[in-house]
Every structure is written in structure tokens, then in C-alpha cells.
Design an enzyme around this catalytic site. Structure first.
Site, mmCIF file in Angstrom:
data_model
loop_
_atom_site.group_PDB
_atom_site.id
_atom_site.type_symbol
_atom_site.label_atom_id
_atom_site.label_comp_id
_atom_site.label_asym_id
_atom_site.label_seq_id
_atom_site.Cartn_x
_atom_site.Cartn_y
_atom_site.Cartn_z
ATOM 1 N N CYS A 1 0.624 -0.990 0.181
ATOM 2 C CA CYS A 1 -0.364 0.241 -0.184
ATOM 3 C C CYS A 1 0.871 1.154 -0.185
ATOM 4 C CB CYS A 1 -0.464 0.006 1.602
ATOM 5 S SG CYS A 1 -2.086 1.363 1.508
ATOM 6 N N LEU A 2 0.918 2.079 -1.250
ATOM 7 C CA LEU A 2 2.322 3.427 -1.462
ATOM 8 C C LEU A 2 1.607 3.484 -2.181
ATOM 9 C CD1 LEU A 2 4.620 4.502 -0.438
ATOM 10 C CD2 LEU A 2 5.497 3.419 -2.757
#
Length: 183
Positions: A114-115
Site C-alpha cells: 500500500c503505497l
């Protein structure tokens, strides 16, 4: 297989391809042109905590990144990421997976990350844009272990809740994962 290096040199494989597929003669994709430039710049601007390895020097679109944090919860760990740059790059972000099992709020134990800059479409406007480069990706992944560590918008909800419940026990579990999976 015709590789980028052979295309650049115009070697025998390139000549063979020219005879078989004249319309493809001498073509280097936009992705490969960008990668030649970006990889060169990246090598000059790599964070001290990162190392890049190209399993095949002729395939700049696939490489491994090793991040070794020098501070914080993940100090002492070595975390390997696989980066695969699709043919439609720079219109779409690279595909990135964490190969090292980790207890992290923004990285699932299965390797998903999750970026926001790796998202094609992001609600907060910080997602992928054609102006971003591999340097942004590498620095973003490196920052997941320091200033981008985000417990408020987690992918791994169990890890985030664990941190909220008991920071010391969270640290112990992180260190257990480092001992078991990241050395």
C-alpha cells in the site's frame, strides 16, 4: 529472445528480427528508452539503505530492490522487493511486490504493498503520474520503513491494530519476523 542490449548494439539477433519482422527493425519501446535514462540516474541517486540488482542486465524492466533500514522498528532487517515495469510504463506504475515476509501495516504478509504512488488512481491525488520515475518508486519503498509508515490507512489491518493495542509487543513481533524471514 531479443534483449534491449542487443537492440541497442544491432547484433545478429536484431538483424535476424529485421529480416523476419521488418516493421520492428531498430525499434526500442518508449519504456526501454525511459528505463535507460532512469536506471542511470537511479544508480547516482540511490538511498544509502537501498541496493538494486538486475538479474539480467539486458532486461532493465525487471529488477530486485533490497532495503536495509538504518532506524525504526525495522532496523536490522533486509527486505527484498521485486519491481516489474510494464510495457505501458510511464503511463502506468511499475508492479512491485515485497518478497520478504514482514509484519508491517502497509505491506501484506503476501507481499502486496500500500503505497499511493504505486496506484494508477488515487483518491488523494498522490497516485501514479507519467512525471514520476523509478527514483520516486525506490525512495517511496524506502520511506515505508520511516516517514511513510502509516498506521491510519493500513493494508495489513491486524498489524496496525496490533501497534495501536501494544507498541512494545508490535516491536517484538516485527523483530521476530526479521529473525525468521529477513536475514
Amino acid at each position: 529472445m531479443l534483449t534491449l542490449e542487443k537492440k541497442k548494439r544491432g547484433g545478429s539477433a536484431a538483424r535476424l528480427t529485421q529480416r523476419q519482422f521488418p516493421e520492428a527493425a531498430g525499434r526500442v519501446s518508449v519504456r526501454d528508452k525511459l528505463l535507460l535514462k532512469e536506471v542511470s540516474e537511479l544508480n547516482d541517486n540511490l538511498p544509502s539503505t537501498c541496493k538494486i540488482n538486475f538479474p539480467d542486465a539486458n532486461k532493465l524492466h525487471f529488477f530486485c530492490l533490497m532495503v536495509t533500514p538504518e532506524e525504526g522498528y525495522y532496523l536490522g532487517g533486509k527486505f527484498e522487493f521485486e519491481v516489474n515495469v510494464p510495457e505501458s510504463y510511464n503511463m502506468v506504475p511499475p508492479k512491485v511486490k515485497c518478497l520478504t515476509r514482514i509484519w508491517h501495516p502497509n505491506i501484506a504478509e503476501t507481499g502486496e504493498i500500500c503505497l499511493s504512488l504505486l496506484r494508477q488512481h488515487s483518491m488523494d491525488g498522490t497516485g501514479w503520474a507519467p512525471t514520476r520515475t523509478l527514483k520516486d518508486v525506490v525512495w517511496g519503498l524506502n520511506s515505508l520503513f520511516t516517514d511513510l509508515l502509516n498506521f491510519d490507512d493500513p493494508l495489513n489491518i491486524d498489524a496496525a491494530e496490533h501497534h495501536l493495542r501494544d507498541k512494545e509487543d508490535f516491536q517484538n513481533k516485527v523483530q521476530e519476523f526479521i529473525r525468521r524471514y529477513s536475514r
